[in-house]
Design a protein around this motif. Structure first.
Motif, PDB file in Angstrom:
ATOM      1  N   ARG A   1       0.815  -1.217   0.000  1.00 48.73           N
ATOM      2  CA  ARG A   1       0.000   0.000   0.000  1.00 48.73           C
ATOM      3  C   ARG A   1       0.851   1.270   0.000  1.00 48.73           C
ATOM      4  N   CYS A   2       2.128   1.106  -0.237  1.00 48.93           N
ATOM      5  CA  CYS A   2       3.042   2.245  -0.211  1.00 48.93           C
ATOM      6  C   CYS A   2       3.657   2.460  -1.586  1.00 48.93           C
ATOM      7  N   PHE A   3       4.040   3.699  -1.871  1.00 50.95           N
ATOM      8  CA  PHE A   3       4.678   4.023  -3.139  1.00 50.95           C
ATOM      9  C   PHE A   3       6.202   3.991  -3.013  1.00 50.95           C
ATOM     10  N   ALA A   4       6.695   2.968  -2.314  1.00 48.20           N
ATOM     11  CA  ALA A   4       8.137   2.727  -2.176  1.00 48.20           C
ATOM     12  C   ALA A   4       8.878   3.963  -1.682  1.00 48.20           C
ATOM     13  N   LEU A   5       8.298   4.666  -0.725  1.00 46.90           N
ATOM     14  CA  LEU A   5       8.908   5.905  -0.252  1.00 46.90           C
ATOM     15  C   LEU A   5      10.279   5.680   0.378  1.00 46.90           C
TER      16      LEU A   5
ATOM     17  N   SER B   1       1.078   7.465   1.771  1.00 47.78           N
ATOM     18  CA  SER B   1       0.623   7.121   0.422  1.00 47.78           C
ATOM     19  C   SER B   1      -0.895   7.096   0.295  1.00 47.78           C
ATOM     20  N   GLN B   2      -1.563   6.491   1.271  1.00 47.66           N
ATOM     21  CA  GLN B   2      -2.999   6.249   1.137  1.00 47.66           C
ATOM     22  C   GLN B   2      -3.886   7.252   1.859  1.00 47.66           C
ATOM     23  N   ILE B   3      -3.375   7.865   2.916  1.00 45.96           N
ATOM     24  CA  ILE B   3      -4.212   8.799   3.678  1.00 45.96           C
ATOM     25  C   ILE B   3      -3.801  10.247   3.420  1.00 45.96           C
ATOM     26  N   THR B   4      -2.543  10.565   3.662  1.00 47.65           N
ATOM     27  CA  THR B   4      -2.110  11.958   3.466  1.00 47.65           C
ATOM     28  C   THR B   4      -2.306  12.398   2.022  1.00 47.65           C
ATOM     29  N   TYR B   5      -1.950  11.528   1.081  1.00 46.60           N
ATOM     30  CA  TYR B   5      -2.056  11.893  -0.338  1.00 46.60           C
ATOM     31  C   TYR B   5      -3.171  11.150  -1.073  1.00 46.60           C
ATOM     32  N   GLY B   6      -3.983  10.416  -0.348  1.00 41.43           N
ATOM     33  CA  GLY B   6      -5.173   9.815  -0.934  1.00 41.43           C
ATOM     34  C   GLY B   6      -4.921   8.916  -2.129  1.00 41.43           C
ATOM     35  N   GLY B   7      -3.786   8.204  -2.144  1.00 44.45           N
ATOM     36  CA  GLY B   7      -3.507   7.281  -3.233  1.00 44.45           C
ATOM     37  C   GLY B   7      -2.869   7.901  -4.454  1.00 44.45           C
ATOM     38  N   ARG B   8      -2.495   9.179  -4.375  1.00 46.60           N
ATOM     39  CA  ARG B   8      -1.831   9.852  -5.506  1.00 46.60           C
ATOM     40  C   ARG B   8      -0.320   9.643  -5.375  1.00 46.60           C
TER      41      ARG B   8
ATOM     42  N   GLU C   1       2.254  12.268 -10.224  1.00 41.38           N
ATOM     43  CA  GLU C   1       2.159  13.690  -9.886  1.00 41.38           C
ATOM     44  C   GLU C   1       3.508  14.163  -9.343  1.00 41.38           C
ATOM     45  N   PRO C   2       4.499  14.311 -10.228  1.00 36.73           N
ATOM     46  CA  PRO C   2       5.855  14.654  -9.792  1.00 36.73           C
ATOM     47  C   PRO C   2       5.948  15.969  -9.030  1.00 36.73           C
ATOM     48  N   GLY C   3       4.964  16.842  -9.205  1.00 41.55           N
ATOM     49  CA  GLY C   3       4.976  18.108  -8.474  1.00 41.55           C
ATOM     50  C   GLY C   3       4.820  17.931  -6.974  1.00 41.55           C
ATOM     51  N   THR C   4       4.295  16.768  -6.552  1.00 41.25           N
ATOM     52  CA  THR C   4       4.107  16.499  -5.116  1.00 41.25           C
ATOM     53  C   THR C   4       5.272  15.720  -4.522  1.00 41.25           C
ATOM     54  N   ALA C   5       6.209  15.272  -5.380  1.00 38.43           N
ATOM     55  CA  ALA C   5       7.229  14.322  -4.948  1.00 38.43           C
ATOM     56  C   ALA C   5       8.039  14.812  -3.753  1.00 38.43           C
ATOM     57  N   GLN C   6       8.668  15.980  -3.853  1.00 41.89           N
ATOM     58  CA  GLN C   6       9.549  16.422  -2.776  1.00 41.89           C
ATOM     59  C   GLN C   6       8.780  16.636  -1.480  1.00 41.89           C
ATOM     60  N   GLN C   7       7.583  17.202  -1.599  1.00 48.32           N
ATOM     61  CA  GLN C   7       6.775  17.400  -0.395  1.00 48.32           C
ATOM     62  C   GLN C   7       6.417  16.052   0.222  1.00 48.32           C
ATOM     63  N   MET C   8       6.047  15.075  -0.605  1.00 52.02           N
ATOM     64  CA  MET C   8       5.698  13.746  -0.102  1.00 52.02           C
ATOM     65  C   MET C   8       6.882  13.109   0.626  1.00 52.02           C
ATOM     66  N   PHE C   9       8.076  13.262   0.073  1.00 52.28           N
ATOM     67  CA  PHE C   9       9.251  12.688   0.718  1.00 52.28           C
ATOM     68  C   PHE C   9       9.523  13.368   2.058  1.00 52.28           C
ATOM     69  N   ASP C  10       9.333  14.685   2.108  1.00 52.45           N
ATOM     70  CA  ASP C  10       9.539  15.410   3.367  1.00 52.45           C
ATOM     71  C   ASP C  10       8.499  15.008   4.411  1.00 52.45           C
ATOM     72  N   VAL C  11       7.260  14.818   3.957  1.00 54.66           N
ATOM     73  CA  VAL C  11       6.197  14.391   4.868  1.00 54.66           C
ATOM     74  C   VAL C  11       6.501  12.989   5.408  1.00 54.66           C
ATOM     75  N   PHE C  12       6.995  12.120   4.555  1.00 49.79           N
ATOM     76  CA  PHE C  12       7.339  10.761   4.972  1.00 49.79           C
ATOM     77  C   PHE C  12       8.365  10.777   6.104  1.00 49.79           C
ATOM     78  N   ALA C  13       9.357  11.655   6.004  1.00 47.59           N
ATOM     79  CA  ALA C  13      10.389  11.724   7.042  1.00 47.59           C
ATOM     80  C   ALA C  13       9.780  12.096   8.393  1.00 47.59           C
TER      81      ALA C  13
END
Length: 278
Positions: free
Chosen positions: A23-27, A86-93, A98-110
């Motif tokens: 259920r994860c995007f290999a963060l 992956s599934q809650i914060t970004y709702g499966g996106r 959506e490469p525009g969200t990539a860096q923010q998603m990685f920072d949120v993961f940390a």
């Protein structure tokens, strides 16, 4: 209903505090940086996908990670932070679509990884009956932190992780003292001790404080670690064959996965015996 009559909040489900890679995007294969070492065969900058990552977010060498020099990957556990982001914060996106969200998603993961680690320890603390006098504080922290994990990305990034770790650490310290107080002739306080390669075979470490101790490659065969505080202890390559970890507190699966053990190693019932133990 008055606050004093409200039911206590349910702790997070244990399944939500273990990695669910499906259920994860290999963060974890993209967000952190790797340095070539005994744990990782290559250098990889933060935010760049590991070259072994496939287009379906699966690892191309998963069955041979250890043999290929990626033992660090075999013992990593995001404690459920990956699927939460992956599934809650970004709702499966996902970050590829959506490469525009990539860096923010990685920072949120940390940040989320830190929060889930705190949730894991607090959930365990709530199950420890000798510490029931501080369960009210534990429940309050659980509710607060669980709520923070469900915020929008921007809100997660504003979380004062250092402050939360200090507050939670103090509560967990008190939990530890209460649990270990009942151990007669309890082991020495070895918080943060350098015990790399230490000869501790059959050592009596009952109720010892081994928080953040360096036990890399230590010989702990037959050691008695019952009710020892093992939060953050580094067990990489430690020999736990025949050791007794019954009732040890704040031990997580990744610590066992990084160590060596056998069929005679006694572990807490909430954890699993690693497949590589013989």
């Amino acid at each position: 209903m008055s606050d004093q009559h409200k039911p206590a909040p349910a702790p997070p489900d244990a399944r939500d505090l273990r990695a669910d890679c499906e259920r994860c995007f290999a963060l974890c294969c993209v967000a952190p940086a790797f340095k070539a070492s005994a744990d990782f065969a290559i250098d990889k900058p933060a935010g760049r996908a590991c070259p072994n990552l496939r287009s379906d977010f699966r690892c191309g060498i998963h069955s041979d990670l250890g043999k290929r020099g990626f033992t660090g990957c075999t013992v990593f556990d995001c404690l459920g932070a990956g699927q939460k982001v992956s599934q809650i914060t970004y709702g499966g996106r996902d970050w590829r679509r959506e490469p525009g969200t990539a860096q923010q998603m990685f920072d949120v993961f940390a940040v989320m990884r830190h929060l889930h680690e705190l949730l894991r320890y607090l959930t365990e603390a709530l199950s420890l009956r000798p510490a029931r006098e501080v369960h009210g504080e534990v429940e309050e922290l659980l509710t607060t932190i669980d709520g923070l994990t469900r915020g929008a990305p921007a809100a997660v990034l504003e979380v004062d992780v250092a402050g939360l770790r200090r507050t939670t650490g103090e509560v967990l310290r008190r939990v530890s003292e209460l649990v270990r107080a009942g151990v007669p002739r309890r082991g020495k306080e070895r918080r943060g001790a350098d015990l790399i390669g230490a000869k501790l075979r059959k050592a009596d470490l009952r109720g010892a404080d081994l928080r953040s101790a360096y036990l890399i490659g230590a010989d702990l065969r037959g050691a008695d670690l019952r009710k020892a505080d093992l939060i953050g202890a580094d067990f990489r390559g430690a020999d736990l064959r025949g050791a007794d970890l019954t009732g040890s507190i704040f031990l997580v699966q990744a610590q066992l996965d990084a160590a060596r053990g056998d069929a005679n190693t006694k572990i807490p019932p909430a954890l699993s015996r690693p497949a590589h133990w013989r």
